[in-house]
Design a protein around this motif. Structure first.
Motif, PDB file in Angstrom:
ATOM      1  N   LEU A  55      -9.108   7.932 -10.180  1.00 25.81           N
ATOM      2  CA  LEU A  55     -10.548   8.195 -10.242  1.00 25.81           C
ATOM      3  C   LEU A  55     -11.269   6.914 -10.653  1.00 25.81           C
ATOM      4  N   PRO A  56     -12.496   6.703 -10.163  1.00 27.58           N
ATOM      5  CA  PRO A  56     -13.295   5.576 -10.668  1.00 27.58           C
ATOM      6  C   PRO A  56     -13.564   5.766 -12.155  1.00 27.58           C
ATOM      7  N   ILE A  65     -10.508   1.315 -11.454  1.00 28.57           N
ATOM      8  CA  ILE A  65      -9.961   2.604 -11.055  1.00 28.57           C
ATOM      9  C   ILE A  65      -8.920   3.030 -12.083  1.00 28.57           C
ATOM     10  N   LEU A  66      -9.082   4.233 -12.605  1.00 31.62           N
ATOM     11  CA  LEU A  66      -8.105   4.803 -13.521  1.00 31.62           C
ATOM     12  C   LEU A  66      -7.106   5.608 -12.701  1.00 31.62           C
ATOM     13  N   THR A  67      -5.842   5.290 -12.832  1.00 34.28           N
ATOM     14  CA  THR A  67      -4.827   5.953 -12.028  1.00 34.28           C
ATOM     15  C   THR A  67      -3.628   6.329 -12.887  1.00 34.28           C
ATOM     16  N   SER A  77     -20.664  15.934  -9.262  1.00 38.37           N
ATOM     17  CA  SER A  77     -20.814  15.446  -7.889  1.00 38.37           C
ATOM     18  C   SER A  77     -20.178  14.070  -7.696  1.00 38.37           C
ATOM     19  N   HIS A  78     -20.002  13.311  -8.787  1.00 40.89           N
ATOM     20  CA  HIS A  78     -19.375  11.992  -8.685  1.00 40.89           C
ATOM     21  C   HIS A  78     -17.893  12.092  -8.313  1.00 40.89           C
ATOM     22  N   PHE A  79     -17.328  13.300  -8.385  1.00 43.64           N
ATOM     23  CA  PHE A  79     -15.909  13.477  -8.089  1.00 43.64           C
ATOM     24  C   PHE A  79     -15.671  14.057  -6.695  1.00 43.64           C
ATOM     25  N   ARG A  80     -16.728  14.289  -5.939  1.00 41.44           N
ATOM     26  CA  ARG A  80     -16.577  14.918  -4.622  1.00 41.44           C
ATOM     27  C   ARG A  80     -15.625  14.164  -3.713  1.00 41.44           C
ATOM     28  N   LYS A  81     -15.831  12.866  -3.593  1.00 42.20           N
ATOM     29  CA  LYS A  81     -15.004  12.062  -2.693  1.00 42.20           C
ATOM     30  C   LYS A  81     -13.556  12.042  -3.158  1.00 42.20           C
ATOM     31  N   SER A  82     -13.336  11.895  -4.453  1.00 40.60           N
ATOM     32  CA  SER A  82     -11.968  11.841  -4.978  1.00 40.60           C
ATOM     33  C   SER A  82     -11.239  13.157  -4.807  1.00 40.60           C
TER      34      SER A  82
END
Length: 404
Positions: A153-154, A195-197, A307-312
């Protein structure tokens, strides 16, 4: 759309429009036509002022140069518009004497604001509760990353919901850096973006969604009246008193409950363009936001933040419409010039059914917000009577130990 049809929607608030069959209204019309739950609306009436209080509290605590921490009234006045303090900073601060104490510093010839002893005590309780639950916080963050299609995630998206997830304000050091075997930060293609992974060893870890635990509990109940084969893909639904459920709506909900889908922690696979495939993608999106809300401390979050997580999360649908389409699971409030969604099953009579220490501490601050100016006059009168009886000077009430 004809004016008659629109008036019918707004008047009757017919729930049969949900689950893919609503009329082609605009977003504003769709939000306005939702059924309003008075319990959640009353709760948000309190929360909209609490959010302003928290914003000022964070500014005060972020200024360690003063002892105790404080900020000047001039500084808050310059931020009045950004903090949505319509009548100015001074007027807002005086509304909450149990939280804020305004005082004049003769050395600096300026007026300052600090937290009262009661508010400082609540702030310490919240910090202690967060520090005592770091293992739970790590698990929440791992689950959030595991729902992403790339297991990453960003970092700026995580910053948006750090308070909702119960993360400490220094979580980059206290959570990410200290758990290098679980998390890692990598540079993104964009400048100043990280990016946090998850590490390779954590990517294959499996999780059970919150709704799965509910299904097991439902099946194990002795008086369970639900067919155990039907509950396999079901979600818990509950509706507020007064909401009329027409027959067509009940049938569509029952059909939707039986629809198979891919869980929030499972690999999505190839997207299908068929009607069943599209419905499955919608149900998977519902499962993801349901799990997201289940991970939050207060089972609530602003729609703009999620909504900031939609793409992820590979959600191709409008998040806000998704909440409106399923009123038995979510409740959307527009109080305080923001759209906030609640997980309906997590609440009963405006309180969290399964509270946690962080929620309990924040609830105490909410109690101080609700208290407002109440009890201040009573306390002053009681002190005056005591002074007359004892003939001793009354102590200055700069940080009384207000009852929480």
């Amino acid at each position: 759309m004809s004016i008659l049809t629109l008036k019918t929607i707004l008047k009757h608030q017919n729930p049969c429009r949900v689950i893919g069959s609503r009329f082609k209204t605009s977003s504003v019309q769709y939000v306005a036509s939702r059924f309003r739950d008075p319990t959640f609306e009353k709760l948000m009436d309190k929360y909209k002022n609490l959010l302003k209080v928290i914003a000022i509290q964070d500014l005060i605590l972020a200024n360690p140069t003063h002892n105790p921490p404080s900020v000047s009234l001039d500084f808050l006045s310059r931020l009045s518009q950004k903090l949505h303090l319509n009548r100015g900073a001074a007027s807002f601060l005086r509304k909450y004497p149990h939280i804020f104490h305004i005082f004049y510093d003769p050395n600096k010839f300026r007026t300052f604001c600090r937290l009262t002893d009661a508010a400082m005590r609540v702030s310490r309780q919240e910090a202690e509760a967060i520090n005592a639950s770091l293992d739970v916080v790590v698990d929440r963050l791992v689950r959030l990353l595991s729902m992403s299609t790339t297991k990453s995630l960003p970092l700026r998206a995580v910053f948006k919901v750090w308070r909702e997830l119960g993360l400490p304000d220094d979580f980059e050091d206290s959570i990410i850096s200290r758990n290098s075997h679980i998390f890692k930060l990598v540079d993104a293609h964009e400048p100043n973006t990280h990016i946090l992974t998850l590490t390779d060893e954590m990517r294959d870890k499996s999780f059970v969604a919150c709704v799965e635990n509910w299904r097991v509990m439902e099946c194990c109940r002795e008086n369970c009246a639900v067919d155990r084969t039907e509950i396999r893909y079901s979600f818990k639904h509950s509706y507020p008193p007064g909401m009329r459920l027409v027959r067509d709506f009940k049938a569509k909900v029952k059909e939707w409950q039986r629809l198979p889908y891919v869980g929030p922690y499972e690999e999505m696979g190839e997207k299908k363009r068929s009607k069943a495939g599209i419905m499955g993608l919608e149900k998977r999106a519902v499962a993801i936001v349901h799990e997201f809300l289940s991970l939050t401390v207060e089972r609530m979050v602003e729609v703009e933040k999620i909504s900031h997580f939609r793409k992820s999360f590979a959600i191709d649908l409008n998040i806000r419409d998704l909440f409106l389409d399923h009123p038995g699971m979510f409740y959307l409030s527009t109080k305080g010039k923001r759209h906030t969604v609640f997980l309906r099953e997590g609440y009963e009579r405006g309180c969290l059914i399964d509270p946690n220490p962080v929620y309990n501490a924040r609830r105490k601050l909410l109690d101080l917000v609700v208290l407002g100016r109440h009890a201040m006059l009573i306390n002053n009168e009681s002190r005056s009577v005591e002074n007359c009886q004892t003939q001793k000077p009354c102590l200055q009430d700069e940080g009384r130990d207000e009852s929480i």
